[in-house]
Design a protein around this motif. Structure first.
Motif, PDB file in Angstrom:
ATOM      1  N   LEU C  26       5.214  -0.083  -7.752  1.00 48.81           N
ATOM      2  CA  LEU C  26       5.183  -1.261  -6.879  1.00 48.81           C
ATOM      3  C   LEU C  26       5.944  -2.422  -7.520  1.00 48.81           C
ATOM      4  O   LEU C  26       6.752  -3.083  -6.860  1.00 48.81           O
ATOM      5  CB  LEU C  26       3.727  -1.657  -6.605  1.00 48.81           C
ATOM      6  CG  LEU C  26       3.498  -2.927  -5.793  1.00 48.81           C
ATOM      7  CD1 LEU C  26       4.101  -2.811  -4.401  1.00 48.81           C
ATOM      8  CD2 LEU C  26       1.997  -3.226  -5.690  1.00 48.81           C
ATOM      9  N   LYS C  39       3.757  -4.198  -0.053  1.00 49.27           N
ATOM     10  CA  LYS C  39       2.944  -5.355  -0.459  1.00 49.27           C
ATOM     11  C   LYS C  39       1.922  -5.007  -1.523  1.00 49.27           C
ATOM     12  O   LYS C  39       1.480  -3.862  -1.622  1.00 49.27           O
ATOM     13  CB  LYS C  39       2.198  -5.914   0.759  1.00 49.27           C
ATOM     14  CG  LYS C  39       3.087  -6.256   1.947  1.00 49.27           C
ATOM     15  CD  LYS C  39       4.084  -7.345   1.610  1.00 49.27           C
ATOM     16  CE  LYS C  39       4.991  -7.651   2.781  1.00 49.27           C
ATOM     17  NZ  LYS C  39       6.123  -8.478   2.390  1.00 49.27           N
ATOM     18  N   GLU C  40       1.504  -6.037  -2.249  1.00 51.31           N
ATOM     19  CA  GLU C  40       0.391  -5.845  -3.182  1.00 51.31           C
ATOM     20  C   GLU C  40      -0.809  -6.634  -2.671  1.00 51.31           C
ATOM     21  O   GLU C  40      -0.771  -7.857  -2.581  1.00 51.31           O
ATOM     22  CB  GLU C  40       0.762  -6.341  -4.583  1.00 51.31           C
ATOM     23  CG  GLU C  40      -0.455  -6.293  -5.516  1.00 51.31           C
ATOM     24  CD  GLU C  40      -0.113  -6.421  -6.994  1.00 51.31           C
ATOM     25  OE1 GLU C  40       1.000  -6.038  -7.398  1.00 51.31           O
ATOM     26  OE2 GLU C  40      -0.983  -6.888  -7.733  1.00 51.31           O
ATOM     27  N   GLY C  41      -1.879  -5.918  -2.357  1.00 51.07           N
ATOM     28  CA  GLY C  41      -3.089  -6.599  -1.910  1.00 51.07           C
ATOM     29  C   GLY C  41      -4.166  -6.585  -2.967  1.00 51.07           C
ATOM     30  O   GLY C  41      -5.071  -7.417  -2.973  1.00 51.07           O
ATOM     31  N   CYS C  42      -4.078  -5.612  -3.892  1.00 46.64           N
ATOM     32  CA  CYS C  42      -5.153  -5.516  -4.894  1.00 46.64           C
ATOM     33  C   CYS C  42      -4.638  -5.022  -6.239  1.00 46.64           C
ATOM     34  O   CYS C  42      -5.168  -5.380  -7.273  1.00 46.64           O
ATOM     35  CB  CYS C  42      -6.265  -4.592  -4.394  1.00 46.64           C
ATOM     36  SG  CYS C  42      -5.759  -2.868  -4.258  1.00 46.64           S
ATOM     37  N   GLY C  43      -3.651  -4.152  -6.230  1.00 46.77           N
ATOM     38  CA  GLY C  43      -3.137  -3.610  -7.483  1.00 46.77           C
ATOM     39  C   GLY C  43      -4.012  -2.533  -8.090  1.00 46.77           C
ATOM     40  O   GLY C  43      -3.730  -2.042  -9.177  1.00 46.77           O
ATOM     41  N   GLY C  45      -5.507   0.203  -6.042  1.00 47.68           N
ATOM     42  CA  GLY C  45      -5.713   1.381  -5.202  1.00 47.68           C
ATOM     43  C   GLY C  45      -6.694   1.211  -4.056  1.00 47.68           C
ATOM     44  O   GLY C  45      -6.982   2.167  -3.337  1.00 47.68           O
ATOM     45  N   ASP C  46      -7.211   0.006  -3.875  1.00 46.34           N
ATOM     46  CA  ASP C  46      -8.298  -0.162  -2.905  1.00 46.34           C
ATOM     47  C   ASP C  46      -7.844  -0.565  -1.504  1.00 46.34           C
ATOM     48  O   ASP C  46      -8.619  -0.477  -0.565  1.00 46.34           O
ATOM     49  CB  ASP C  46      -9.266  -1.242  -3.400  1.00 46.34           C
ATOM     50  CG  ASP C  46      -9.765  -0.942  -4.798  1.00 46.34           C
ATOM     51  OD1 ASP C  46     -10.059   0.230  -5.069  1.00 46.34           O
ATOM     52  OD2 ASP C  46      -9.847  -1.876  -5.616  1.00 46.34           O
ATOM     53  N   CYS C  47      -6.615  -1.081  -1.355  1.00 44.07           N
ATOM     54  CA  CYS C  47      -6.283  -1.691  -0.063  1.00 44.07           C
ATOM     55  C   CYS C  47      -5.168  -0.998   0.707  1.00 44.07           C
ATOM     56  O   CYS C  47      -5.032  -1.192   1.910  1.00 44.07           O
ATOM     57  CB  CYS C  47      -5.920  -3.157  -0.249  1.00 44.07           C
ATOM     58  SG  CYS C  47      -4.258  -3.410  -0.914  1.00 44.07           S
ATOM     59  N   GLY C  48      -4.351  -0.204   0.033  1.00 43.18           N
ATOM     60  CA  GLY C  48      -3.313   0.552   0.740  1.00 43.18           C
ATOM     61  C   GLY C  48      -2.087  -0.244   1.162  1.00 43.18           C
ATOM     62  O   GLY C  48      -1.169   0.325   1.748  1.00 43.18           O
ATOM     63  N   SER C  49      -2.026  -1.552   0.871  1.00 46.33           N
ATOM     64  CA  SER C  49      -0.861  -2.354   1.277  1.00 46.33           C
ATOM     65  C   SER C  49       0.416  -1.853   0.624  1.00 46.33           C
ATOM     66  O   SER C  49       1.505  -2.133   1.106  1.00 46.33           O
ATOM     67  CB  SER C  49      -0.999  -3.809   0.837  1.00 46.33           C
ATOM     68  OG  SER C  49      -2.239  -4.293   1.131  1.00 46.33           O
ATOM     69  N   CYS C  50       0.268  -1.186  -0.502  1.00 45.95           N
ATOM     70  CA  CYS C  50       1.424  -0.776  -1.291  1.00 45.95           C
ATOM     71  C   CYS C  50       1.845   0.651  -0.988  1.00 45.95           C
ATOM     72  O   CYS C  50       2.610   1.231  -1.733  1.00 45.95           O
ATOM     73  CB  CYS C  50       1.069  -0.884  -2.767  1.00 45.95           C
ATOM     74  SG  CYS C  50      -0.242   0.280  -3.201  1.00 45.95           S
ATOM     75  N   CYS C  60      -0.361   5.318  -3.233  1.00 43.91           N
ATOM     76  CA  CYS C  60      -0.370   3.896  -3.568  1.00 43.91           C
ATOM     77  C   CYS C  60       0.664   3.667  -4.664  1.00 43.91           C
ATOM     78  O   CYS C  60       0.529   4.204  -5.765  1.00 43.91           O
ATOM     79  CB  CYS C  60      -1.730   3.460  -4.107  1.00 43.91           C
ATOM     80  SG  CYS C  60      -3.035   3.529  -2.890  1.00 43.91           S
ATOM     81  N   CYS C  62       0.985   1.131  -6.373  1.00 48.39           N
ATOM     82  CA  CYS C  62       0.383   0.366  -7.466  1.00 48.39           C
ATOM     83  C   CYS C  62      -0.320   1.276  -8.463  1.00 48.39           C
ATOM     84  O   CYS C  62      -0.677   0.848  -9.544  1.00 48.39           O
ATOM     85  CB  CYS C  62      -0.587  -0.692  -6.939  1.00 48.39           C
ATOM     86  SG  CYS C  62      -2.139  -0.035  -6.318  1.00 48.39           S
TER      87      CYS C  62
HETATM   88  S1  FES Z   1      -2.003  -2.899  -3.817  1.00 44.85           S
HETATM   89 FE1  FES Z   1      -3.889  -2.404  -2.961  1.00 44.85          FE
HETATM   90  S2  FES Z   1      -3.780  -0.260  -3.010  1.00 44.85           S
HETATM   91 FE2  FES Z   1      -2.015  -0.800  -4.078  1.00 44.85          FE
END
Ligand code: FES
Ligand SMILES: Cc1cc2nc3c(=O)[nH]c(=O)nc-3n(C[C@H](O)[C@H](O)[C@H](O)COP(=O)(O)OP(=O)(O)OC[C@H]3O[C@@H](n4cnc5c(N)ncnc54)[C@H](O)[C@@H]3O)c2cc1C
Ligand code: FES
Lengths: 286, 748, 162
Positions: C26, C39-43, C45-50, C60, C62
């Motif tokens: 990422l 995108k980075e939402g959490c870094g 693995g929890d949000c899937g934005s990446c 992911c 990230c």
């Molecule tokens: S940034 Fe949230 S899962 Fe990778």
């Protein structure tokens, strides 16, 4: 941080055993990357093992299902022959993380991370699975339960790592099951987990293993509870006793994911439900 | 400007569902959000945060960084203005600690390096000596006599004398004689309720890219709900002028109130000023949970008296809200919204603002209202059970209508509560049989909505198309709605309007996008600006034709001569006038700047079916229906989206979201794995019904819609869960352990 | 610290970059290649934005080291529309107003693309579970699921038509 990506087992053994600093094996990385990001680990070297072909093996060899350390969870849950033989192990593997995590995470990584809440471990232990370990001294085989020392810890020496999981072929008239409890439907770490593996004879349970997860520093064999259901058909009173007994056997801690009281209660419920499900499955194949 | 019955009937574009103008950028990854900006020579900033809940900062030793070539700048509190007071001081104290660390995650120092990895490494070399102090994170505990004091002298004058210094605000509202009212009641119920803090949980982290030169001139790019406010706050905290700091709002990845506050922009500016390079700061998710505003946690007491027929005779409530280590919890809003749906002769509400060792609370969608509704609507539900009354009928009997005196004072103008209740009553969901084990819950909810300072500019292009500049960041599709409005007013196609969120140097001050104000206030401003432009177009045509202003009129996109006396002129289209405007008097621009009032309160009624697994305490939401008065839905899809989003957040808050602190006051679940917002598989379809009872304060009848949708869910779900589990739930979240515990306690 | 050299195929083009071994895929996509659609939402693995597609599987970015991209084939949101034509999922997301703020959208589109490649007739439940690793805080998922199911329908109709 040094990054290594050997392509053969021999290279990997060589690199890993010769490196004296702090080091980490990188399988799917779904635990390692989180730990790196949050500074839980700061290794001087990581060794990616996914380029080693033999670690992608997933087949039956000499009476065992052999699952390589680089096989992803989604590969495991796609293998219909394996799922029909070990639905419980597959359930545990299938519960690890999201679609995205499934495509990376490995069962060996789940086991090696040795989280008390790991979803992959209880059913493996109930199935009496083993692992193949390599190191400078050659290779050895050890059963999963005794491999685990405690949270985050395995009985491995500094130069050793795991190459495969070995799962015996399922016996006749037998089935397994894994259930976990989480407050959402997905994306949570088990508050309690329970793996069951049992056989039936004349509709009665002839052998059973019940393994509880997330209610102790490592998985717990609920042997007394298993004994209780032997020769039974899981009638109401047996089930009720089993439930109470599993509540007793569980030795959880209170934390952000659940209190002692809650975890004990749910351990009983899950043991009951997993047992019923495994029993129904075993009857189906009898 | 009042509601206009004529235009209400003849909308062409308003009320349709065109694709949003910023859509393609957003589905192709081209839209630029807070973290998506890069500049030549850019540095990365990182912030050191307190590992303690409450501690005196004895020293901050940065000597290890002095010879570190990778470190380009370090800032601490000393690098900010020192003569601030009031809320300015609070903001500064919150974004960079002074003498004490006030909560786990409180910023202590910041560094800038060429890469983020270097910056994070540098933070580890800063040595901070703390003297750990006793802490308190619970609202009731913080009010007790021996509670550790967060800060002396923070109380507002409203607070009665002799209270604990942590009690910093007091509110009281109501009318009638509550005691007399209770005497008339056939049944009185009273109960304590608790709710835990919930975070807005926007998926986009706070991010900014800032440049500041030694002369105090600054540029900021950031994701915010209010860039004008960012400019104002940054100028104050850095001793610069608001006009010297130009802020551009990026696309914003969710805010829900949480991005009305300022956290990192002044820090990035301060670092940049020292390094004379642009500095980018992006918060990690861990930092967001620990150091940005969740909403308040509460402790509430509500007492209601009712006649057997369902009529409420008196209502009384006390709402204690902790707002973190600073004054400002929305306790007055709780107290004012609590009983707002009901016409009451006797009502009294009290609010207490309390400080704790937690992050400064920030607005979260209808701040204060959802928790209060949880308490009040739970009790109403209990009345229905005990008195065997239909929950919708009871609410209808007591519902406020036009002319009712509200529980918080003013008389209501035209409102749509009854309409939402009637719609609920005839909704298929309400008629559907309730399956075994399932509980059905109903709740109403209320939010004021808001107007606020607004300024827009609408420029005509030579080709007859229009560009609209607004000063309110687009947090939910507002550029689509604003373009629809311009299209409606000017009679030009929707695609011929381009709406842009202008930077702070381009427009006059605009209040933050909050209080559900954008579609109302910016919408109203846009209508006014378009009307201003139409007037100018008429003038221009009149001039061309050599007529007086009165001799021309606007109709359907054309300026026409008014009657035969004006002469036989071919009507002029906008495009005709635009083509020659350079020669007929110069550019044509429509303006509006004011602070519109009359936002128009709104009400909602929600219906939910929930099923509790009585062995594990797991709740599944089986069916959900949102019915809400939108006044007038400009773009119905985005109105539905607001309804559904509010309901989903409410479901999370009701069931599993919470701030969990350990004994040392350290946040235990600062990540999405353990701060459990709903995932796709947790939710059913969320059905919506838009009610349109026009707001008399707006020409199209628009009311704000963004916030009311989160007011009913907590209570509606609590009522459904209580019914399914067979036990009244008085505490949120109703997580599985809490449900089992409540059931156990009930069984003795 | 010495950097590693990585060459990898991104949206069909061979790319090369230098990265720190601790950087994630990422980080490399965003900071080294300025492909900021991911995108980075959490870094963590929890949000899937990446979410990106990595050798055909959605993952992911990230949770993947940048160095692991060596020799791989990566698809990001920037490669989803082809030849000026939006992907059917992108069109359906616009049509169904399946985005509010849009920060989750690239990740959800990538994950949905992987779903429809595997199964062009998912049930609502299958779609919801498949997307459980992609958090959206704005929409309540309703319109997202509608868009994905509608895109699946269109893909089926197109393939039936051929
Ligand atoms: S940034 Fe949230 S899962 Fe990778
Ligand atoms: C969002 C998210 C959700 C998750 N959900 C779950 C869940 O529901 N249930 C669950 O159980 N887990 C969950 N996890 C944790 C994680 O995904 C699993 O534990 C996964 O199985 C780890 O496998 P991996 O291959 O990614 O391991 P890695 O991260 O590569 O390695 C894990 C550990 O094992 C060591 N290791 C790896 N391979 C070997 C080897 N061959 N020999 C010796 N040591 C080795 C590594 O050094 C490391 O310490 C989740 C993680 C995330 C980020
Ligand atoms: S649209 Fe905002 S997070 Fe999904």
């Amino acid at each position: 941080m040094k990054y290594e990506a050997p392509e053969t087992i021999d290279q990997a053994i060589d690199i890993y055993s010769k490196f004296n600093g702090s080091k980490k094996i990188l399988a799917g990385g779904t635990d390692v990357l989180v730990q790196l990001r949050t500074d839980i680990v700061r290794p001087e070297m990581v060794m990616n093992i996914k380029k080693i072909n033999s670690l992608h093996e997933f087949c039956i060899v000499d009476g065992y299902w052999k699952i390589g350390a680089a096989v992803s969870a989604s590969k495991i849950t796609k293998n219909t022959a394996f799922i029909s033989e070990w639905p419980g192990i597959a359930e545990g593997v299938g519960l690890i993380g999201s679609t995205q995590i499934q495509n990376r995470a490995t069962l060996v990584g789940n086991l090696s991370n040795a989280s008390p809440a790991a979803d992959g471990i209880p059913a493996l232990v109930a199935a009496n699975a083993k692992v193949e370990i390599v190191g400078q001294q050659g290779s050895r085989v050890k059963d999963v339960y005794s491999l685990i020392e405690g949270p985050g810890k395995l009985h491995l020496s500094k130069d050793e790592f795991i190459t495969h999981i070995l799962i015996p072929l399922q016996r006749d008239r037998s089935a397994d099951c894994y259930l976990r409890f989480i407050p959402r439907t997905e994306m949570d770490i088990a508050v309690v987990g329970c793996g069951v593996n049992l056989s039936v004879k004349n509709q009665s349970i002839s052998s059973a293993k019940i393994v509880l997860g997330a209610v102790g520093p490592k998985v717990i064999f609920a042997d007394e509870a298993a004994e209780l259901v032997l020769n039974s058909r899981l009638d109401k009173d047996v089930i009720l006793k089993l439930q109470r007994m599993c509540e007793e056997i569980a030795t959880p801690i209170s934390d952000k994911r659940g209190s002692i009281r809650f975890r004990r209660q749910v351990a009983g419920v899950l043991a009951k439900r997993a047992l019923q499900k495994a029993y129904a499955r075993a009857l189906e194949v009898s | 400007m009042a509601f206009d019955n004529v235009s209400a009937k003849s909308f062409k574009v308003v009320g349709t569902r065109p694709e949003r103008p910023d859509g393609i950028e957003k589905v192709t990854g081209q839209a630029r959000f807070g973290a998506d900006a890069y500049l030549p020579g850019m540095l990365h900033g990182a912030i050191l945060r307190s590992p303690h809940a409450h501690a005196k900062i004895l020293s901050i030793d940065i000597s290890a960084l002095e010879n570190d070539k990778s470190v380009k700048a370090v800032v601490t509190r000393n690098d900010f203005e020192c003569n601030l007071t009031g809320e300015d001081w609070n903001i500064l104290e919150n974004i960079m600690a002074g003498e004490k660390a006030l909560y786990d995650g409180h910023a202590i120092a910041a560094v800038a390096c060429s890469s983020l990895l270097e910056a994070k490494d540098a933070l580890k070399k800063i040595i901070v000596q703390y003297e750990i102090l006793p802490h308190v994170t619970d609202v009731e505990e913080a009010m007790k006599e021996n509670a550790p004091v967060i800060r002396e002298g923070s109380a507002r004058s409203s607070v009665p004398k002799g209270m604990h210094p942590n009690i910093v605000g007091y509110h009281e509202s109501g009318h009638g004689d509550v005691e007399a009212g209770f005497k008339e009641a056939d049944l009185i119920l009273e109960e304590n309720f608790r709710t835990e803090a919930a975070h807005q949980g926007y998926i986009e982290p706070h991010a900014c890219l800032a440049t500041m030169m030694p002369d105090g001139k600054g540029e900021v790019w950031c994701c915010t709900q209010g860039h004008f406010n960012v400019a104002k706050v940054c100028a104050k905290l850095l001793g610069s002028d608001a006009s010297q700091i130009r802020v551009t709002a990026s696309e914003i990845g969710g805010g829900f109130g949480g991005k009305t506050a300022v956290f990192i922009e002044p820090v990035a500016l301060a670092l940049s000023k020292k390094a004379t390079h642009p500095v980018k700061i992006v918060m990690s998710r861990n930092e967001i949970f620990r150091a940005t505003g969740p909403t308040s946690s509460t402790s509430m007491h509500v007492k209601i008296g009712m006649k057997k027929n369902g009529k409420i005779t008196a209502a009384e409530g006390t709402f204690k809200l902790q707002g973190g280590a600073f004054p400002g919890s929305p306790m007055a809003e709780s107290a004012m919204c609590a009983f707002a749906p009901y016409e009451l002769d006797n009502v009294r509400s009290v609010g207490w603002d309390v400080m704790c060792n937690r992050p400064k609370q920030a607005a979260y969608r209808a701040p204060g209202s959802p928790m209060a509704a949880f308490a009040v609507e739970s009790i109403i539900d209990e009345f229905c059970k005990r008195l065997k009354l239909d929950p919708i009928e009871v609410r209808l009997i007591n519902a406020v209508t036009e002319g009712s005196k509200s529980s918080y004072g003013p008389k209501f103008q035209r409102i749509g509560l009854v309409e939402t209740l009637e719609a609920a009553k005839s909704h298929p969901h309400y008629a559907a049989p309730i399956e075994r084990g399932v509980g059905r819950g109903i709740s109403c909810g209320f939010w004021f909505n808001f107007g606020g300072e607004t300024c827009v500019s609408l420029a005509l292009s030579e080709d007859g198309t229009a560009s609209l500049s607004v000063g309110t960041p687009d947090i939910g599709g507002s550029r689509a709605s604003m373009s629809q409005i311009v299209s409606e007013e000017l009679n030009i196609p929707y695609e011929k309007v381009r709406a842009t969120v202008a930077d702070t140097a381009t427009l006059g001050y605009n209040e933050i996008s909050h209080g559900s104000r954008v579609t109302f206030a910016t919408g109203l401003a846009t209508i006014k600006a378009a009307q201003d432009m139409k007037k100018k177009l008429c003038l221009r045509a009149a001039k061309v034709w050599g007529l007086d202003e009165e001799a021309v009129y606007w109709e359907e996109g054309y300026v026409k001569p008014a009657g035969p006396n004006a002469g036989d002129h071919e009507p002029l289209s906008i495009a005709d006038i635009a083509k020659t405007m350079g020669r007929t008097g110069g550019p044509i621009v429509g303006h509006y700047e004011a602070s519109p009032e009359g936002a128009g309160v709104s009400f909602a009624t929600h219906i939910v079916d929930a099923k509790v697994d009585k062995e594990t305490g797991f709740t599944s939401i089986e069916r959900y229906t949102v019915i809400q008065d939108a006044g007038k839905a400009i773009h119905p899809s985005y109105v539905e989206g607001q309804f559904q989003g509010g309901a989903a957040q409410g479901i999370g808050w009701a069931l599993n979201e919470e701030y969990i602190y350990d004994k040392k006051g350290i946040l235990q679940n600062a990540g999405f794995l353990d701060y459990r917002i709903p995932v796709a598989s947790d939710l059913p379809k969320i059905d919506t019904e838009i009610i349109e009872v026009p707001n008399p304060g707006h020409p199209y009848g628009v009311r704000g819609v963004g916030e009311t949708s989160i007011c009913p869910p907590l209570a509606a779900i609590a009522n459904a869960v209580s019914s399914s589990a067979g036990i009244r739930m008085k505490q949120l979240p109703m997580s599985p352990p809490k449900i089992l515990e409540a059931m156990d306690d009930n069984n003795g | 610290m010495k950097k590693v050299h990585v060459s990898t195929t991104i949206n069909g083009t061979l790319k090369e970059f230098l990265c720190d071994t601790r950087e994630t895929l990422l980080d490399a996509l965003r900071d080294h290649m300025l492909l900021t659609g991911t995108k980075e939402g959490c870094g963590t693995g929890d949000c899937g934005s990446c979410s990106v597609i990595f050798d055909g599987d959605v993952i992911c970015s990230c949770l993947t080291l940048a160095a692991e991209a060596e020799g791989r084939n990566i698809e990001t949101i920037e490669g989803m529309a082809e030849g000026g034509e939006l992907h059917v999922l992108q069109k359906k997301f616009l049509e169904h107003a399946a985005l509010q703020c849009g920060i989750c959208t690239p990740g959800i589109l990538m994950a949905s693309k992987a779903l429809l490649k595997k199964n062009n007739n998912p049930s609502e439940e299958e779609a919801r579970f498949w997307l459980a690793g992609n958090l959206c805080r704005c929409t309540g998922y309703d319109k997202i699921i509608n868009a994905v199911l509608d895109a699946a329908r269109e893909i089926r109709e197109e393939s039936d038509g051929v």
